[in-house]
Design a protein around this motif. Structure first.
Motif, short mmCIF file in Angstrom:
data_model
loop_
_atom_site.label_atom_id
_atom_site.label_comp_id
_atom_site.label_asym_id
_atom_site.label_seq_id
_atom_site.Cartn_x
_atom_site.Cartn_y
_atom_site.Cartn_z
N LEU A 39 0.81 -1.22 0.00
CA LEU A 39 0.00 0.00 0.00
C LEU A 39 0.85 1.28 0.00
O LEU A 39 0.52 2.23 -0.72
CB LEU A 39 -0.98 -0.01 1.17
CG LEU A 39 -2.18 -0.94 1.01
CD1 LEU A 39 -3.05 -0.95 2.26
CD2 LEU A 39 -3.02 -0.55 -0.21
N PRO A 40 1.94 1.34 0.77
CA PRO A 40 2.78 2.54 0.65
C PRO A 40 3.29 2.75 -0.77
O PRO A 40 3.34 3.89 -1.26
CB PRO A 40 3.93 2.26 1.63
CG PRO A 40 3.34 1.37 2.65
CD PRO A 40 2.38 0.49 1.89
N ARG A 41 3.64 1.65 -1.45
CA ARG A 41 4.12 1.77 -2.83
C ARG A 41 2.98 2.20 -3.76
O ARG A 41 3.16 3.06 -4.63
CB ARG A 41 4.71 0.44 -3.29
CG ARG A 41 5.37 0.47 -4.66
CD ARG A 41 6.18 -0.79 -4.93
NE ARG A 41 5.37 -1.98 -4.97
CZ ARG A 41 5.42 -2.94 -4.04
NH1 ARG A 41 6.24 -2.83 -3.01
NH2 ARG A 41 4.65 -4.01 -4.14
N LEU A 42 1.79 1.61 -3.57
CA LEU A 42 0.63 1.95 -4.40
C LEU A 42 0.24 3.41 -4.24
O LEU A 42 -0.11 4.09 -5.21
CB LEU A 42 -0.55 1.05 -4.03
CG LEU A 42 -1.87 1.31 -4.76
CD1 LEU A 42 -1.75 0.88 -6.22
CD2 LEU A 42 -3.02 0.56 -4.08
N LEU A 43 0.31 3.91 -3.01
CA LEU A 43 -0.15 5.27 -2.70
C LEU A 43 0.98 6.29 -2.71
O LEU A 43 0.72 7.47 -2.43
CB LEU A 43 -0.83 5.27 -1.32
CG LEU A 43 -2.01 4.31 -1.16
CD1 LEU A 43 -2.46 4.25 0.29
CD2 LEU A 43 -3.17 4.71 -2.07
N SER A 44 2.20 5.84 -3.01
CA SER A 44 3.37 6.73 -3.00
C SER A 44 3.52 7.42 -1.64
O SER A 44 3.73 8.63 -1.55
CB SER A 44 3.27 7.77 -4.12
OG SER A 44 3.25 7.15 -5.38
N LEU A 45 3.41 6.62 -0.58
CA LEU A 45 3.54 7.14 0.78
C LEU A 45 4.79 6.57 1.44
O LEU A 45 5.08 5.37 1.29
CB LEU A 45 2.32 6.76 1.62
CG LEU A 45 0.98 7.39 1.22
CD1 LEU A 45 -0.13 6.80 2.09
CD2 LEU A 45 1.03 8.90 1.37
N PRO A 46 5.53 7.37 2.16
CA PRO A 46 6.70 6.85 2.87
C PRO A 46 6.27 6.00 4.06
O PRO A 46 5.20 6.22 4.63
CB PRO A 46 7.43 8.12 3.34
CG PRO A 46 6.34 9.14 3.46
CD PRO A 46 5.35 8.82 2.37
N ASN A 47 7.08 5.03 4.43
CA ASN A 47 6.80 4.22 5.60
C ASN A 47 8.12 3.91 6.32
O ASN A 47 8.51 2.74 6.45
CB ASN A 47 6.09 2.92 5.19
CG ASN A 47 5.58 2.13 6.39
OD1 ASN A 47 5.40 2.67 7.48
ND2 ASN A 47 5.36 0.84 6.20
N PRO A 48 8.80 4.94 6.81
CA PRO A 48 10.12 4.73 7.40
C PRO A 48 10.09 3.89 8.67
O PRO A 48 11.09 3.26 9.02
CB PRO A 48 10.60 6.16 7.70
CG PRO A 48 9.34 6.96 7.83
CD PRO A 48 8.38 6.35 6.85
N ASP A 49 8.94 3.88 9.36
CA ASP A 49 8.84 3.13 10.62
C ASP A 49 8.31 1.72 10.41
O ASP A 49 8.08 1.00 11.39
CB ASP A 49 7.93 3.87 11.60
CG ASP A 49 8.47 5.25 11.97
OD1 ASP A 49 9.71 5.39 12.03
OD2 ASP A 49 7.66 6.18 12.16
N ASN A 50 8.11 1.31 9.15
CA ASN A 50 7.60 -0.03 8.84
C ASN A 50 6.28 -0.33 9.58
O ASN A 50 6.10 -1.40 10.15
CB ASN A 50 8.63 -1.11 9.16
CG ASN A 50 9.70 -1.18 8.10
OD1 ASN A 50 9.45 -0.97 6.92
ND2 ASN A 50 10.92 -1.46 8.53
N LYS A 51 5.38 0.64 9.54
CA LYS A 51 4.05 0.41 10.11
C LYS A 51 3.26 -0.50 9.18
O LYS A 51 3.43 -0.46 7.96
CB LYS A 51 3.30 1.74 10.26
CG LYS A 51 3.88 2.68 11.29
CD LYS A 51 3.10 3.99 11.32
CE LYS A 51 1.66 3.80 11.73
NZ LYS A 51 0.93 5.09 11.85
N PRO A 52 2.37 -1.33 9.74
CA PRO A 52 1.52 -2.16 8.88
C PRO A 52 0.46 -1.31 8.19
O PRO A 52 -0.29 -0.59 8.85
CB PRO A 52 0.90 -3.16 9.85
CG PRO A 52 0.93 -2.47 11.18
CD PRO A 52 2.15 -1.60 11.17
#
Length: 254
Positions: free
Chosen positions: A25-38
């Protein structure tokens, strides 16, 4: 959404449930996820717990309006008179799921029961996002699923003869066959759900002792009920407490 021949952008909401994946989902939405949240679910709709935002440009600036509020302000113009008259709201919620870990068993109520129980929990003052809340809204939640990748689902009880044979062929569960014969599916389900935890442990521990080594050696196929029972054991079991949901891997269609 369209108004006056204009198209407005909708921005959905992410649900960070513990079973979700961390990349899709982060890749699909172009959102960063530095904390590896689900990132478990992306909601596009007007559900009151997480309504999408309608992005409206006015005088060179963009403002956001919650979709449920926007629909409330102009219901017939947004939904049409038929949909508004029948449902009184946007009658569906689009979700994109990334399922990393096993999900829990869900039982959906009838529409009438959902309305009654939702109102009852409201009357008790239970918050909509409370972990002990059972009814987040008054809908019965019929679902349509489209799998974008490999996805395994338990859906509905096995045909009677298939279930009877599987019980008789599984030594640890053979004792349930007379209950099925005498009380059918309801009696069978009630029996395992009302067993004490000590009884559940006594019945299921030998079964897990038998199937877990095969699972760990990758000898079980995903089309076998025992594969998912073993997977669930790794996911849900607590020390001294075997989850009774394992009975359902025998009862339901895989």
């Amino acid at each position: 959404m369209k108004k006056d021949n204009k198209v407005f952008k909708l921005q959905g909401k992410v649900q960070h449930y513990a079973w979700g994946g961390m990349e899709y989902l982060p890749r699909l939405l172009s959102l960063p996820n530095p904390d590896n949240k689900p990132f478990a679910e992306y909601w596009m709709g007007a559900h009151q717990n997480a309504p999408s935002d309608l992005l409206v440009e006015e005088a060179g600036t963009v403002k956001t309006i919650a979709l449920d509020k926007y629909i409330q302000q102009q219901p017939e113009e947004t939904l049409g008179s038929y949909t508004m008259g029948r449902f009184g709201r946007l009658p569906y919620l689009l979700k994109i799921l990334d399922v990393k870990d096993m999900l829990s068993i869900q039982v959906h109520p009838t529409k009438r029961n959902a309305e009654i129980e939702f109102a009852a929990e409201n009357k008790k003052g239970i918050a909509l996002n409370a972990p002990d809340r059972n009814y987040k809204d008054d809908n019965h939640k019929p679902e349509l699923m489209l799998a974008l990748s490999e996805f395994w689902l338990l859906h509905g009880f096995k045909p009677y003869l298939s279930l009877e044979k599987l019980l008789l062929d599984t030594p640890e569960l053979e004792f349930l066959a007379p209950t099925l014969a005498k009380h059918s599916y309801l009696g069978l389900y009630r029996k395992v759900m009302e067993m004490s935890q000590a009884e559940v442990n006594k019945v299921l521990q030998p079964l897990l002792d038998r199937i877990l080594p095969r699972y760990n050696m990758q000898e079980l196929k995903k089309s076998e009920e025992h594969f998912w029972a073993a997977r669930a054991a790794h996911t849900y079991n607590e020390p001294g407490k075997i989850d009774r949901v394992f009975f359902l891997f025998t009862f339901l269609i895989c």
